[in-house]
Design a protein around this motif. Structure first.
Motif, short mmCIF file in Angstrom:
data_model
loop_
_atom_site.label_atom_id
_atom_site.label_comp_id
_atom_site.label_asym_id
_atom_site.label_seq_id
_atom_site.Cartn_x
_atom_site.Cartn_y
_atom_site.Cartn_z
N GLU A 29 0.07 -7.56 10.39
CA GLU A 29 -0.28 -8.93 10.79
C GLU A 29 0.95 -9.75 11.15
O GLU A 29 0.88 -10.63 12.02
N GLU A 30 2.09 -9.47 10.48
CA GLU A 30 3.32 -10.22 10.73
C GLU A 30 4.49 -9.24 10.86
O GLU A 30 5.32 -9.12 9.98
N PRO A 31 4.54 -8.53 12.00
CA PRO A 31 5.53 -7.45 12.15
C PRO A 31 6.99 -7.91 12.12
O PRO A 31 7.87 -7.10 11.84
N SER A 32 7.25 -9.18 12.39
CA SER A 32 8.63 -9.67 12.38
C SER A 32 8.97 -10.46 11.12
O SER A 32 10.05 -11.04 11.02
N ASN A 33 8.06 -10.46 10.15
CA ASN A 33 8.29 -11.18 8.90
C ASN A 33 9.27 -10.38 8.02
O ASN A 33 8.99 -9.25 7.64
N SER A 34 10.42 -10.98 7.72
CA SER A 34 11.45 -10.26 6.97
C SER A 34 11.00 -9.93 5.54
O SER A 34 11.33 -8.86 5.02
N ASP A 35 10.25 -10.83 4.91
CA ASP A 35 9.76 -10.56 3.56
C ASP A 35 8.82 -9.37 3.54
O ASP A 35 8.87 -8.53 2.63
N ALA A 36 7.95 -9.29 4.56
CA ALA A 36 7.02 -8.17 4.65
C ALA A 36 7.78 -6.86 4.85
O ALA A 36 7.44 -5.83 4.25
N ALA A 37 8.83 -6.90 5.67
CA ALA A 37 9.62 -5.69 5.93
C ALA A 37 10.33 -5.22 4.66
O ALA A 37 10.37 -4.02 4.36
N VAL A 38 10.90 -6.17 3.92
CA VAL A 38 11.62 -5.82 2.70
C VAL A 38 10.65 -5.28 1.63
O VAL A 38 10.94 -4.28 0.97
N LEU A 39 9.51 -5.94 1.47
CA LEU A 39 8.54 -5.47 0.48
C LEU A 39 8.00 -4.10 0.86
O LEU A 39 7.80 -3.24 -0.01
N TYR A 40 7.78 -3.87 2.15
CA TYR A 40 7.30 -2.56 2.59
C TYR A 40 8.34 -1.47 2.25
O TYR A 40 7.98 -0.37 1.79
N ALA A 41 9.62 -1.80 2.45
CA ALA A 41 10.67 -0.83 2.13
C ALA A 41 10.69 -0.51 0.65
O ALA A 41 10.77 0.66 0.25
#
Length: 280
Positions: A29-41
């Motif tokens: 839903e938010e591919p450029s959201n840095s928090d989402a990227a970090v939590l996914y990692a």
């Protein structure tokens, strides 16, 4: 500091998210959201570790996915040390091409005294990864001696004692277990415990919330050293609930924690640590 709290919160969220697809939905839903990227990692790392421990055939593929996810998170959050901390965590189960010291350098470029990164580096310096226990102590004491006054890294040598305890009791010999359990009362251990107490817990510096893993390490060290009165405010701040580590070293964590907490909370008399460490 703020990065310590962020790393810890992301770790807790990832441990919960590992069993669902919520973080994948957030990323889509938010591919450029840095928090989402970090939590996914962080979540990908947790999944890879769980798969490796369960000896599942997909473990190598999950480790590769976790590595790629961490590097993607670096792209979206270049100033955030959390993806590099996650790579240190992953290295413990799936060693990559980049050495732990190099990963640590990347963390320190972003957050010089990151508590979780040093916690991750400590076992990677020891016998399980080709090092020696003296290397573990060297890392712990260097970090604690150079960290700012009030930093939770002053507790790091207490984690080194836990690493040594785990190394010593692996053969399950009752004599070795007895001798290993005594090492918190050795002169150097008492000095390390006193320094952790004075330079962190009793420092009066509270730039950020004190995290539960550090409080449990402090309470455990004071209890094993016999500093029951000094441990009282530490146990009071923790509350009544145990973490698995370090209490599981001695038996069922909830039972050991409750017993140790009761001993310390009901202790009477002066704080012996005051006279030894000069606390007023």
């Amino acid at each position: 500091g703020g990065w310590d709290l962020r790393c810890y919160r992301m770790l807790l969220l990832a441990q919960a998210a590992g069993e669902s697809t919520a973080v994948e939905r957030w990323r889509s839903e938010e591919p450029s959201n840095s928090d989402a990227a970090v939590l996914y990692a962080r979540t990908a790392v947790i999944r890879a570790i769980r798969s490796q421990r369960a000896q599942q055939p997909q473990a190598p593929a999950l480790a590769e996915l976790a590595e790629r996810s961490c590097m993607a998170a670096v792209k979206y959050a270049p100033a955030d040390p959390t993806p590099w901390v996650a790579r240190l965590q992953l290295h413990a189960c799936a060693p990559g091409e980049v050495a732990p010291r190099q990963l640590m350098e990347e963390v320190q470029l972003r957050d010089e005294w990151n508590r979780e990164a040093f916690h991750r580096l400590l076992p990677l310096s020891g016998p399980s990864f080709g090092g020696r226990m003296t290397d573990v102590y060297d890392v712990a004491r260097w970090a604690s001696s150079t960290a700012p006054f009030g930093s939770p890294l002053h507790v790091l040598p207490l984690l080194a004692y836990i690493e040594e305890f785990q190394q010593r009791v692996r053969d399950d010999s009752p004599k070795r277990l007895f001798n290993a359990d005594r090492h918190w009362a050795a002169a150097q251990a008492l000095l390390d415990i006193e320094r952790a107490y004075t330079e962190w817990f009793a420092s009066g510096v509270r730039a950020a919330p004190r995290l539960l893993p550090d409080l449990h390490l402090m309470a455990h060290g004071l209890w094993r050293a016999g500093y029951y009165t000094a441990a009282k405010p530490v146990f009071a701040e923790i509350g009544r609930f145990a973490l698995t580590k370090p209490w599981s070293l001695h038996g069922h964590p909830n039972q050991i924690f409750t017993w140790a907490r009761g001993v310390c909370m009901h202790a009477s008399g002066p704080n012996r640590l005051n006279s030894r460490s000069g606390i007023r």
